[in-house]
Design a protein around this motif. Structure first.
Motif, PDB file in Angstrom:
ATOM      1  N   ALA B  56       0.838  -1.208   0.000  1.00 51.99           N
ATOM      2  CA  ALA B  56       0.000   0.000   0.000  1.00 51.99           C
ATOM      3  C   ALA B  56       0.866   1.249   0.000  1.00 51.99           C
ATOM      4  O   ALA B  56       0.648   2.174  -0.788  1.00 51.99           O
ATOM      5  CB  ALA B  56      -0.932  -0.007   1.209  1.00 51.99           C
ATOM      6  N   ILE B  59       2.535   1.684  -3.419  1.00 54.71           N
ATOM      7  CA  ILE B  59       1.674   2.280  -4.446  1.00 54.71           C
ATOM      8  C   ILE B  59       1.587   3.786  -4.220  1.00 54.71           C
ATOM      9  O   ILE B  59       1.688   4.589  -5.132  1.00 54.71           O
ATOM     10  CB  ILE B  59       0.261   1.659  -4.411  1.00 54.71           C
ATOM     11  N   ASP B  60       1.411   4.137  -2.954  1.00 53.47           N
ATOM     12  CA  ASP B  60       1.223   5.540  -2.598  1.00 53.47           C
ATOM     13  C   ASP B  60       2.462   6.369  -2.925  1.00 53.47           C
ATOM     14  O   ASP B  60       2.367   7.437  -3.513  1.00 53.47           O
ATOM     15  CB  ASP B  60       0.906   5.626  -1.104  1.00 53.47           C
ATOM     16  N   GLY B 269      -1.066 -11.875   2.857  1.00 53.54           N
ATOM     17  CA  GLY B 269      -1.494 -10.825   1.938  1.00 53.54           C
ATOM     18  C   GLY B 269      -2.812 -10.172   2.316  1.00 53.54           C
ATOM     19  O   GLY B 269      -3.314  -9.339   1.591  1.00 53.54           O
ATOM     20  N   ALA B 270      -3.384 -10.577   3.463  1.00 53.58           N
ATOM     21  CA  ALA B 270      -4.707 -10.054   3.828  1.00 53.58           C
ATOM     22  C   ALA B 270      -4.625  -9.056   4.974  1.00 53.58           C
ATOM     23  O   ALA B 270      -5.643  -8.712   5.563  1.00 53.58           O
ATOM     24  CB  ALA B 270      -5.652 -11.199   4.185  1.00 53.58           C
ATOM     25  N   ARG B 272      -4.837  -5.930   7.114  1.00 59.82           N
ATOM     26  CA  ARG B 272      -5.591  -4.670   7.010  1.00 59.82           C
ATOM     27  C   ARG B 272      -4.731  -3.506   7.510  1.00 59.82           C
ATOM     28  O   ARG B 272      -4.828  -2.402   7.028  1.00 59.82           O
ATOM     29  CB  ARG B 272      -6.859  -4.727   7.850  1.00 59.82           C
ATOM     30  N   ARG B 274      -1.775  -2.763   7.148  1.00 56.70           N
ATOM     31  CA  ARG B 274      -0.853  -2.146   6.196  1.00 56.70           C
ATOM     32  C   ARG B 274      -1.510  -1.043   5.381  1.00 56.70           C
ATOM     33  O   ARG B 274      -0.824  -0.264   4.725  1.00 56.70           O
ATOM     34  CB  ARG B 274      -0.314  -3.200   5.252  1.00 56.70           C
ATOM     35  N   TRP B 275      -2.840  -0.994   5.389  1.00 57.29           N
ATOM     36  CA  TRP B 275      -3.509   0.070   4.639  1.00 57.29           C
ATOM     37  C   TRP B 275      -3.444   1.378   5.400  1.00 57.29           C
ATOM     38  O   TRP B 275      -4.453   1.994   5.703  1.00 57.29           O
ATOM     39  CB  TRP B 275      -4.940  -0.335   4.283  1.00 57.29           C
ATOM     40  N   PHE B 276      -2.227   1.750   5.753  1.00 56.90           N
ATOM     41  CA  PHE B 276      -1.871   3.043   6.351  1.00 56.90           C
ATOM     42  C   PHE B 276      -2.271   3.176   7.821  1.00 56.90           C
ATOM     43  O   PHE B 276      -2.069   4.219   8.412  1.00 56.90           O
ATOM     44  CB  PHE B 276      -2.453   4.211   5.541  1.00 56.90           C
ATOM     45  N   TYR B 277      -2.848   2.112   8.387  1.00 60.32           N
ATOM     46  CA  TYR B 277      -3.195   2.204   9.811  1.00 60.32           C
ATOM     47  C   TYR B 277      -1.939   2.096  10.659  1.00 60.32           C
ATOM     48  O   TYR B 277      -1.747   2.860  11.604  1.00 60.32           O
ATOM     49  CB  TYR B 277      -4.175   1.095  10.211  1.00 60.32           C
TER      50      TYR B 277
END
Lengths: 577, 393
Positions: B56, B59-60, B269-270, B272, B274-277
């Protein structure tokens, strides 16, 4: 032992102890406390997006759409990203056809979300997007469209910019039409990883509660008849230089409103009347003094109670009658206590039938005087006056009956249609009771509701007996006479027996004083042997030469009634050759 | 008779010694094999976790979800070369090369301060074209080698405090100062711990070791409270819930990740978090991502791998052929193990967050290359423990 070896062992033990501690801690966090942490963690990620339901369609009785929802795009701006407000507003306005100064005003309000112009056609919205203006984007927003514009607008009503019904059937049936919104619940990233990044965490589960589309309405309106009535009203307004014209066509046996028009019409897209006035539906919400059409109830009361028959002779009917002593001496007021007939005539004996046919006010008042106490008001209520009809429409007027205690002239006034306020729909329903062999039926605008699964709910109208079948039959003969040889000859329809009653009442000014303006009306039915349709035509303030119901309203009645009979496939009952 | 007996005894003793040495040689080879296997396992786990944890952010920041993964593979490639060479270069060579290595490292640290790049107020990397080098990672090895060499050379003089303290203060003072100027307290503490381990296993008297340890602890405490952001970390560590959105955020997000993982994890790979939290999900807090994706079981496996790595290092150190080998082996083992404990302790909220990474697992190409090189050195010490006795006999 080698001292270095002791140190090594101690070092090793120290580290082992540290690892054991960490292992215990890991167990505590990931197993013992795990559920709490997992719940809190999920809470911070869960978010939901509302999905609007599709609004139901409103159809006419034959399946022609009267109101549908189509895809549209609204142009929105994020003022924080707009680089040049004036340029942006002018560019968007040039392509979309909106007002750029208003758009600039929106941009200058700031924030992150402003509508520039709403509900454009997709192609037009794309043209705006193709400008590539920073901070300008499009948002899918369905648009309510009324394919027949003003023609059915007074019935169908309209929605506000957000698609919520605010008038007419759109308002009355808003809950059914709206459906139930859906929701997509998903786990969101803390922030977006860019414009193309997913809005939900990809691996996370997504729960979708689908939106339930709104129900469709099958209205009682017959679009072809509605068109004919709208045209007839327009012609009438043009011919008689009237302010407005209202027509209601009612199915006699069902109470279904086949047509209900007002002219000038109303633009449901611009949400303003063609005359610049706000939405109103006089046929349901309006109140006028019905004048002579009210005599139907007066005579029905007499016949139904057996006080008189159609052949009963009323002796010495003059062309003027003074109920309140001295009233006829004053020239200022000839209705409150002093009544006269429309045309002067010799004092003579008249049958009930004749009084009705020539619409003699004096004769009617004389007949009314034969009725027992309270009988007239009782029958007015039986015919649905001074009470809402219960039609499925917002803001219906209940009408009014003026019966002040000690008012000597009130009953006389009521008997000829003064001192009583009724809506055109109430009058049509009263006549329909006569057409329906004495059974009054609640008028309705919607036949059935179709849910998304195709399940149809038919709406059933309530009924009640107003007068006997015999009374209804006798009244119909009198109505027939009015058209054949009385004041309503212009209402005749070739090939059919038509019965009806003219009405002409002076309008009241703002101070409650009668003025030289009239409400000219005609209410009638056909075929008289077994009526199928009642049509009521009310013309507001026609020019003086057209001030009577027979001249202003009856011709439009004839046109609409003919269209209705043809539309319903009613066989002619008169050899017109 | 006595001579004969003595001769027989000596032959028996020699045979016993030979047998013992031969057994030790086998054990050392086994320890080296264990070491390689553990490192390989940690690298696989680390790379797998890096792909997930960094995607994540990648990509950012880089518009390429495999950006960090690719760079890490380069680091591992360099590490393999370093490990292969180091396992063949006789470790005794570092005794002579210690001072040049240390001098070179000091040069790199100085260069980092002058022309280095970094993020968030710290200046940690030397950029040479597309290659970035973190000099402080190299310093870990350099300090161990130079201290071991000096303390080995001075082993007869270590009873004298001056002779002991002068080189230790000089080496630690220069290195500590240069790294604290970046600033990077976490790395400084790891280096100090490794240095202390070298000192502990040298001939230094216990009381000097204790003085040194207490001095180090005192300095670390003073430094920890000397900067606001470090103070915040301590506050966040003591009560993360007092400031959920601020100082407590990272630790709470770590708890959330671990708690979501539960016993068996949410699956590879699941993650959550890592989505910037979870900030630094692919570096300092990769252990939380592993715990989230593979659960308590995965987390325990990683811990056991580090315990195994420490045991192998410890075995190699105790059987090292000479004190220098023992000191270097202990220093490297403590460096890697201590760093793992401080990192995982921070992730689990039992130690303050120091900003150091998990060896072999966290993203960081210099770190992984240097750590693998150090493992190569450990292997050479293991092999030398056997070969030297063989050469003698």
């Amino acid at each position: 032992m080698d001292p270095q070896r002791v140190r090594m062992i101690l070092l090793g033990l120290g580290f082992l102890l540290a690892w054991a501690g960490l292992g215990y801690r890991l167990f505590h966090v990931q197993v013992v406390q795990a559920a709490d942490f997992a719940d809190q963690s999920l809470d911070q990620r869960l978010t939901s997006v509302q999905t609007p339901p599709d609004r139901g369609t409103i159809f006419d009785r034959n399946g022609d759409p009267l109101a549908i929802t189509i895809e549209a795009q609204s142009i929105i701006a994020d003022p924080r990203l707009v680089e040049n407000g004036v340029f942006t507003a002018q560019q968007v306005a040039a392509v979309s056809g909106g007002n750029w100064e208003r758009m600039l005003g929106e941009i200058e309000k700031g924030g992150s979300f402003r509508y520039l112009i709403r509900q454009l056609e997709p192609a037009q919205a794309q043209a705006v997007l193709d400008l590539g203006l920073p901070g300008v984007s499009a948002l899918a927003e369905p648009k309510r469209v009324f394919p027949h514009g003003p023609i059915a607008a007074h019935v169908v009503g309209m929605v506000n910019i957000d698609g919520i019904g605010i008038e007419g059937l759109e308002a009355y049936y808003d809950d059914a039409l709206s459906g139930t919104g859906g929701e997509v619940i998903f786990e969101k990233p803390l922030k977006s990883a860019g414009p193309d990044a997913p809005i939900a965490i990809p691996q996370a589960e997504i729960m979708t509660i689908p939106a339930i589309p709104g129900d469709d309405l099958v209205s009682t309106i017959d679009l072809s008849l509605q068109n004919a009535a709208y045209e007839a009203c327009g012609d009438t307004v043009e011919r008689t230089a009237a302010e407005a014209c209202w027509i209601v066509a009612l199915g006699v046996e069902t109470g279904e409103v086949l047509a209900m028009v007002g002219f000038p019409g109303f633009d449901p897209h611009k949400r303003v009347g063609l005359d610049g006035q706000p939405f109103d539906n006089f046929a349901i919400r309006g109140m006028y003094e019905p004048g002579s059409t009210q005599k139907l109830i007066t005579f029905a009361a007499g016949l139904d109670t057996g006080v008189f028959g159609t052949a009963t002779v009323v002796g010495g009917v003059a062309d003027r009658i003074e109920i309140t002593p001295g009233a006829c001496e004053s020239d200022t007021d000839d209705i409150n206590g002093c009544y006269g007939d429309f045309s002067p005539h010799e004092t003579r004996d008249m049958t009930v039938q004749e009084i009705f046919t020539i619409s003699s006010n004096v004769g009617t008042i004389r007949a009314q005087q034969m009725l027992g106490e309270g009988v007239l008001v009782d029958y007015m209520e039986r015919f649905g006056q001074a009470g809402k009809t219960g039609v499925d429409f917002t803001g219906e007027t209940p009408g009014v009956i003026r019966t002040d205690p000690g008012c000597s002239s009130c009953l006389a006034s009521l008997s000829i249609g003064y001192g009583v306020g009724a809506s055109p729909l109430q009058m049509a329903a009263a006549f329909a009771a006569i057409g329906n062999d004495g059974v009054w039926t609640e008028p309705s605008l919607v036949r059935s509701i179709l849910d998304v699964d195709g399940h149809e709910t038919e709406l059933v109208a309530s009924t009640r007996r107003a007068v006997s079948e015999d009374t209804a039959w006798a009244i119909r003969q009198m109505l027939l006479n009015v058209v054949v040889e009385g004041t309503g000859q212009a209402a005749a329809v070739p090939g059919y027996t038509v019965g009806g009653k003219t009405g002409t009442s002076d309008k009241l000014d703002e101070n409650g004083q009668y003025i030289d303006q009239t409400m000219a009306s005609f209410v009638g039915m056909a075929p008289i042997g077994d009526p199928k349709v009642v049509v009521a035509v009310v013309v507001d303030n026609p020019a003086w030469e057209y001030r009577t119901g027979g001249t202003a309203a009856a011709p439009a009645f004839s046109v609409v009634m003919e269209a209705a009979l043809h539309s319903l496939g009613v066989a002619p009952d008169v050899d017109s050759r | 008779m006595s001579t004969r007996i003595a001769k027989v005894t000596s032959i028996t003793a020699r045979r016993a010694a030979e047998r013992k040495r031969s057994e030790q040689s086998v054990a050392n080879a086994r320890a080296a094999t264990t070491l390689f296997a553990v490192v390989a396992a940690l690298l696989v786990i680390g790379v797998t976790a890096t792909i997930s944890a960094s995607s994540a952010v990648a990509i950012d920041q880089q518009s390429d979800s495999f950006y960090f993964f690719k760079r890490q593979l380069v680091g591992i490639g360099l590490g393999l070369i370093a490990m292969a060479i180091a396992s063949r270069v006789p470790y005794t060579a570092y005794k002579k090369l210690a001072v040049p290595i240390f001098t070179f490292t000091v040069g790199l640290l100085l260069a980092t301060l002058i022309i280095g790049t970094g993020a968030g107020g710290a200046q940690r990397w030397l950029a040479v074209g597309p290659i970035t080098v973190q000099a402080s990672e190299i310093a870990k090895f350099a300090v161990i080698v130079v201290l071991a060499a000096v303390l080995d050379k001075k082993r007869k003089l270590l009873g004298d405090f001056g002779h002991y303290a002068a080189p230790v203060v000089a080496v630690m003072g220069v290195t500590g100062l240069l790294i604290m100027l970046q600033p990077d307290l976490g790395t400084t503490i790891v280096i100090a711990a490794a240095a202390l381990a070298v000192i502990l296993t040298s001939a230094t008297p216990v009381r000097f070791v204790v003085y040194t340890g207490m001095t180090g602890a005192f300095l670390a405490t003073v430094l920890a409270f000397s900067a606001d952001y470090r103070l915040d970390r301590i506050i966040g560590f003591r009560d993360p819930w007092a400031d959920v959105e601020g100082t407590g955020w990272q630790l709470i997000q770590s708890y959330y990740a671990l708690g979501s993982g539960g016993m068996t994890g949410v699956g590879l790979g699941a993650s959550r978090a890592r989505w910037f939290y979870l900030p630094n999900a692919h570096t300092d807090f990769i252990y939380a991502i592993i715990g989230e994706e593979t659960g308590f079981l995965g987390g325990i496996v990683v811990m056991l791998l580090f315990v195994l790595l420490a045991a192998a290092g410890w075995a190699i150190a105790t059987r090292a052929a000479d004190p220098f080998g023992r000191m270097v082996a202990t220093g490297i083992t403590v460096w890697l193990t201590f760093q793992a404990i401080v990192n995982i302790g921070g992730v689990l909220g039992v130690l303050p967050i120091t900003g150091i990474t998990l060896p072999f697992v966290s993203y960081g190409s210099t770190a992984v290359a240097v750590s693998m090189g150090a493992v190569g050195v450990l292997a050479n010490i293991a092999y030398s423990g056997g070969s030297r006795t063989r050469r003698r006999s």
